[in-house]
Design a protein around this motif. Sequence first.
Motif, PDB file in Angstrom:
ATOM      1  N   LEU A 124      -6.171  -0.311  -3.498  1.00  0.00           N
ATOM      2  CA  LEU A 124      -4.776  -0.732  -3.353  1.00  0.00           C
ATOM      3  C   LEU A 124      -4.272  -1.419  -4.615  1.00  0.00           C
ATOM      4  N   ILE A 145      -4.257   7.897  -3.075  1.00  0.00           N
ATOM      5  CA  ILE A 145      -3.782   7.877  -1.677  1.00  0.00           C
ATOM      6  C   ILE A 145      -4.621   8.857  -0.862  1.00  0.00           C
ATOM      7  N   ARG A 204      -8.163   7.465  -0.457  1.00  0.00           N
ATOM      8  CA  ARG A 204      -8.192   6.408   0.569  1.00  0.00           C
ATOM      9  C   ARG A 204      -8.180   7.009   1.953  1.00  0.00           C
ATOM     10  N   PHE A 215      -8.971   0.983   7.016  1.00  0.00           N
ATOM     11  CA  PHE A 215      -8.454  -0.376   6.818  1.00  0.00           C
ATOM     12  C   PHE A 215      -8.177  -1.055   8.161  1.00  0.00           C
ATOM     13  N   LEU A 232      -2.340  12.982   9.161  1.00  0.00           N
ATOM     14  CA  LEU A 232      -2.188  12.942   7.701  1.00  0.00           C
ATOM     15  C   LEU A 232      -3.300  13.732   7.021  1.00  0.00           C
ATOM     16  N   GLU A 271       5.568  -2.641   6.666  1.00  0.00           N
ATOM     17  CA  GLU A 271       5.124  -1.441   7.390  1.00  0.00           C
ATOM     18  C   GLU A 271       5.010  -0.249   6.435  1.00  0.00           C
ATOM     19  N   MET A 318       1.970  -0.660   4.382  1.00  0.00           N
ATOM     20  CA  MET A 318       0.777  -0.396   5.188  1.00  0.00           C
ATOM     21  C   MET A 318       0.551   1.109   5.335  1.00  0.00           C
ATOM     22  N   LEU A 319       1.634   1.829   5.576  1.00  0.00           N
ATOM     23  CA  LEU A 319       1.497   3.283   5.760  1.00  0.00           C
ATOM     24  C   LEU A 319       0.994   3.947   4.473  1.00  0.00           C
ATOM     25  N   ILE A 320       1.489   3.468   3.352  1.00  0.00           N
ATOM     26  CA  ILE A 320       1.016   4.028   2.073  1.00  0.00           C
ATOM     27  C   ILE A 320      -0.454   3.661   1.889  1.00  0.00           C
ATOM     28  N   SER A 321      -0.807   2.418   2.247  1.00  0.00           N
ATOM     29  CA  SER A 321      -2.203   1.988   2.127  1.00  0.00           C
ATOM     30  C   SER A 321      -3.121   2.859   2.969  1.00  0.00           C
ATOM     31  N   LEU A 322      -2.645   3.200   4.162  1.00  0.00           N
ATOM     32  CA  LEU A 322      -3.478   4.007   5.063  1.00  0.00           C
ATOM     33  C   LEU A 322      -3.666   5.428   4.544  1.00  0.00           C
ATOM     34  N   MET A 369      -0.641   7.518   3.731  1.00  0.00           N
ATOM     35  CA  MET A 369       0.563   8.341   3.884  1.00  0.00           C
ATOM     36  C   MET A 369       1.217   8.484   2.502  1.00  0.00           C
TER      37      MET A 369
END
Lengths: 229, 408
Positions: A56, A80, A83, A89, A112, B298, B301-305, B307
């Motif tokens: 991140l 991305i 990850r 996470f 995704l 939010e 977070m979505l980018i971290s996950l 997306m």
Amino acid sequence: MKVIRTHDLSKTYNHLVVPVKALVNVNLEISEGEFTAIVGPSGSGKTTLLNMLGGLDQPTSGKIFIDDTEITGMKESRLIDFRLRNIGFVFQSYNLIPVLTAIENVSFIMLLQNYPKDKMEKRARELLEQVGLADKADVRPQKLSGGQQQRVAVARALASNPRFVLADEPTANLDTQSAFNLLDIMLRLNREENITLLFSTHDQRVIDRARRVITLVDGSIVEDQHFEK
Amino acid sequence: MKILVTLAWRNLWRSKRRTMITIASVFFAVALAINAQSFQQGSYELMIDNMVRFSTGYLQIQDVLYEEEPSMDNSLLVSDSLLISVRPFLKRIAYTVPRIQSFALASTEAATRGAMVTGIDPETENRFNSLPEQVVEGRYLAASDHAVLVAEGLAGLLKTRVGDTLVLIGQGYQGSMAAGKYPVKGIVRLRIPELNNNAVYMPLSAAQDFYGAENRLTSLIVMPADPGDADRLTEDLSAAVDSNWYVVRSWKYLLQDLLSLMEFDTASNMVIIYILYIVIAFGIFGTILSMMIERNAEFAMLISLGMKRRRLAMVCLLESLFISFTGAIAGAVLALPVVAWYHHHPIPLKGDLAEMILQYGFEPVLPFSADPKIFLTQALIVFVMAVIIGFYPVYKIFRMKTVERSNR
């Protein structure tokens, strides 16, 4: 097998009035199946380290390898994707998608990943069952307690079959019973599924159950203890 | 894609009030803009219709010199060649209105006044502007009459009544003396005050005799079968007639002063509509901004996950599209009955405002235009505006730093 390796990892925040060294030459190896807690006082660099390991944030210097892939300097779009396929996470504030139900939140990661649709729901239900929330599959986050939301977050983190799960203060917002439930589930997943878990925490309940505790002070590792449990 | 649509749709309803406020902003913008435009265009359409029906017609054939010097000497001869050149277009012509007109002095025992003496074909004039309906005293003309209709205002000035005799003296064709005595067969009340104070009508043949201009007209008004064909018919007739003698003018040419005035008026009204757009745009931007602030963590977070930013941007854009589309359609649909009602029941004006409009020679009413283009254009403008504002979250998502946000 080493899942995570860092080499002289340093991070300095230069945008503040006085440059702050958040991490100083951190060398760390995490093996597959470890249950590790990173502890230390506030400002010791726990979250910064987790952000680096999760791709991140980028270090000021040093390298990070996930398995044999170096993620430092990787382009954001590749990162991305990396990850998505390798790292799970769990956030302190759960961070579920409020407009999706529990099962949709878990399935979201698989969507995704372009996971086959016919297997997606089955796997999402299995994961919810593993965290004891099979009966809450169709409930939206705001109707769940904090502990339940965090368990959904764990199920979501596992949905992509990650190489490891990073959990940033996962029990900080939970009451004692919910925290114990969550820890029990994570320990079981670690033992039974050999899932690698890496926590940052202040919580003694987590520290007591960890098999390895790494202590950070002022951005440096000052202690790395292994326990037989 | 399905999950993106689902996310966008559900996100809309997580803050119902905010979504409804945004939709309402778009809705009011579209509804107000449609009503304003419809009102303006309706007034213009009425003005043009009045002018075309009571004054110029859709197009006129004139002598080439008439415009430069509108006198009887520059009247046109209804020649065989003219008739032959017009013949191929008869199917596209509903009817023609021949007129011969010039100024003359009108006298009674009591007074003398300047008058516009117009020779008309009573039948086609009736079809053109319903002149017989304006007769308030006496009777309408017949083609063979040797009599006149006098406008009510002029009749008052001349203190004349039906049955009295009117003496007309003027200049005829090629400098001849035009003079005659005509019984007043009727009094007409004309809507345009200027005309009402100076108009005298007589049958075409009597007028041609009076002016000594046999078989001549000052203008031949042509009414197309389809008013929408007026411009093309003007072009075709212009090409067909002998341009050494005749010229064909469209209503747009004949009413160019009025049209310029309308264009100026449209421009000033557009400024008001632009201000409306800007106010509404800031309203929409405000709600989008509050949505961004609320959902920053939010998004991170979505980018971290995992997306991708473009997929997240697509969700936000879809939300903007839903809101803009719903607001624009609702605005257009709900403006429809209002516009339809005022299109069929124009707002009547009273008092000084009505007087002022009458001075211009127009009906003192405010009709709305039901032109579908207005609905389409206004809905599209506001929709596009809302979509452009919807790109703000897209821009922010692509610039967002995930670390500060996702750790919250």
